[in-house]
Design an enzyme around this catalytic site. Structure first.
Site, PDB file in Angstrom:
ATOM      1  N   GLY A   1      -3.444   1.326  -1.771  1.00  0.00           N
ATOM      2  CA  GLY A   1      -4.233   2.371  -2.406  1.00  0.00           C
ATOM      3  C   GLY A   1      -3.540   2.935  -3.625  1.00  0.00           C
ATOM      4  N   CYS A   2      -2.430   2.325  -4.031  1.00  0.00           N
ATOM      5  CA  CYS A   2      -1.638   2.913  -5.103  1.00  0.00           C
ATOM      6  C   CYS A   2      -1.485   1.978  -6.279  1.00  0.00           C
ATOM      7  CB  CYS A   2      -0.245   3.205  -4.595  1.00  0.00           C
ATOM      8  SG  CYS A   2      -0.302   4.244  -3.196  1.00  0.00           S
ATOM      9  N   GLY A   3      -1.279   2.555  -7.414  1.00  0.00           N
ATOM     10  CA  GLY A   3      -0.947   1.782  -8.592  1.00  0.00           C
ATOM     11  C   GLY A   3       0.486   2.067  -8.964  1.00  0.00           C
TER      12      GLY A   3
END
Lengths: 329, 329
Positions: free
Chosen positions: A97-99
């Site tokens: 869910g992260c960049g």
């Protein structure tokens, strides 16, 4: 926790300049013993609990006793802990869910989207619809889908447990295939958060549309970079939050807002009421039903004619991108 | 992309030992010019595109030409780029939806949940139901809700744009209030990913239940730490993926699976068919309808009696935790 912002609502073939409430997203930088530990994007409530809970679940403190002081001023949390060596052991790990890692929050460093792309609202409806039927999503209920499109066809679709991972994948595919991002747009199933807006802006993708919501920070970024954010693309509806000029709506009718709007659900009801006041056969309910059926029919016909022009013929073909990855050029 | 795993399905008051498909979550570490740049949790498809897209959208490369080589072996991606100084500028930033920094992926470092907690399935249904009606979620469509409960009442609820942030907030609240986590459980609206499972395990919270799905890595972690993961808690249903022993189901009837299950939707249909074979009045459809209504009535009565025992009286009260934060002790 929420902020009211201007947006353009498309519903059926009607357009209303309106207001919508979006959730607030803010950066919070945690400094431990004077050293930068992490910067997170959070909702601005319960900051103290967040800092304590985060340091605890990351293994930096074992209980509240280890905290010697904790001061929070707007977006900076200064923490003094009794065991200073622990921070050194923290690794950089970005979870699903992260960049992560983007350092464009400094306004002067924000990229600018340079593109003349204008797309038809029907293309947006069609694109979001085409990515929403993922088998994996249906079976496991646990993935996000992101698709990269141009005006002719679908370029690439990716599925991932993380929204930003899926976006990185289609951007990576575009790079290896020498796709010119300024003529493309992105459709996705998840929320458009600040880092989604940033990644699109960095890649020079001018439009991002989603079934989901967006956040205050994403809108701020998009206003500065020139990105067009479209949220809640569902059925015949969408909310255009920024750079409305990129969306072409030739057959749509502009409807003025009649009164202030308090909530999105309330607004939907009011839009229907306004429709009742504005449409040509408003005298009885039977003709209202007739009018609505007619409107829906027109919408479906236009969506179909949009398909028939073969602009989206490729959308309906099989997905070659999910099974294998093309060679790096 | 997906993996079949064993789980216990509760539906109405029937229990079936069954199989379910969960999405695969894997770590991928990117090394740039020999130096660790980031470790991300991703779905294992399109890894090459992900690495290229991620480095591009993080500003490490400007195009594919800057990549001198890219080798991916299982969970390690080794990248050589032509401008080595760029990596030094990357900052650690955790974006919404992230927890980050946890270094427990090394099995020997995994924490162990030490708790004797057993909770009634009705308490889980009730807890998930009580957090699902968030106003902010309804209005903005953009937040996750996490609640910390014990067997008596609700301890704390938090809302955040990120699942892990919301979990960190309730853990932080519990720490400041000296809550003994071994007697608590967590209910949430978002997916239970590996870092959600890790954070609960670190805090010694023995049960996590969600309306959403879970992932393969979360299940692996939970099996090792002793955490009980419950997914898809919706209406009368839930899937218990790990440590089934923590959930008490005194009034439930065990139903053996009759044949192999191919998909969760197909399975739901089959469960109903099995119910048809097993229930006492199977001779005609009218009595089936009657039987189902009766079953639903029994379920509702038990849920209500569970409430009446005042175990969840506090759940129905106002939420004091969202408006202000208590002082640090």
């Amino acid at each position: 926790m929420k902020k009211e912002i201007n947006c353009t609502k498309l519903n059926g073939e009607r357009i209303t300049e309106s207001k919508d409430k979006v959730v607030i997203e803010e950066p919070l930088s945690i400094f431990v013993n004077g050293r930068h530990f992490v910067t997170t994007m959070i909702s601005p409530q319960m900051k103290k609990e967040f800092v304590i809970g985060h340091l605890f679940s990351e293994g930096i403190i074992r209980d509240v006793e280890e905290l010697e002081s904790l001061q929070i001023e707007e977006s900076i949390a200064n923490v003094i802990i009794s065991s200073p060596l622990k921070v050194l052991t923290a690794r950089k790990l970005i979870v699903s869910g992260c960049g992560g890692g983007t350092s464009f929050l400094d306004e002067s460093k924000l990229p600018e989207v340079s593109s003349d792309l204008k797309i038809d609202a029907y293309e947006v409806f069609e694109a979001v619809k085409s990515i929403s039927g993922s088998d994996l999503h249906r079976i496991t209920g646990g993935v996000h889908v992101v698709g990269l499109f141009d005006k002719e066809s679908r370029i690439c679709i990716s599925e991932d447990i993380g929204r930003h991972n899926a976006l990185d994948k289609v951007i990576g595919y575009g790079l290896t295939e020498n796709i010119d991002f300024e003529d493309t747009f992105v459709a996705c199933t998840g929320r458009i958060s600040s880092e989604m807006a940033l990644k699109c802006s960095v890649a020079n993708i001018p439009v991002v549309a989603s079934r989901g919501a967006t956040t205050s920070l994403a809108i701020e970024i998009a206003e500065k970079t020139g990105l067009c954010i479209i949220g809640f693309v569902r059925g015949e509806r969408m909310n255009v939050y920024t750079n409305r000029g990129r969306i072409i709506t030739p057959n749509f009718v502009q409807i003025p807002p009649h009164r202030p709007i308090s909530s999105s659900r309330g607004h939907a009801v009011r839009i229907r009421k306004q429709g009742l006041l504005d449409h040509p056969y408003r005298k009885n309910l039977l003709s209202l039903a007739f009018y609505r059926s007619l409107r829906h029919l027109c919408f479906s016909i236009r969506l179909r004619s949009c398909r028939k022009e073969k602009r989206f013929s490729a959308v309906l073909k099989a997905r070659p991108f999910l099974s294998g990855t093309p060679p790096l050029r």
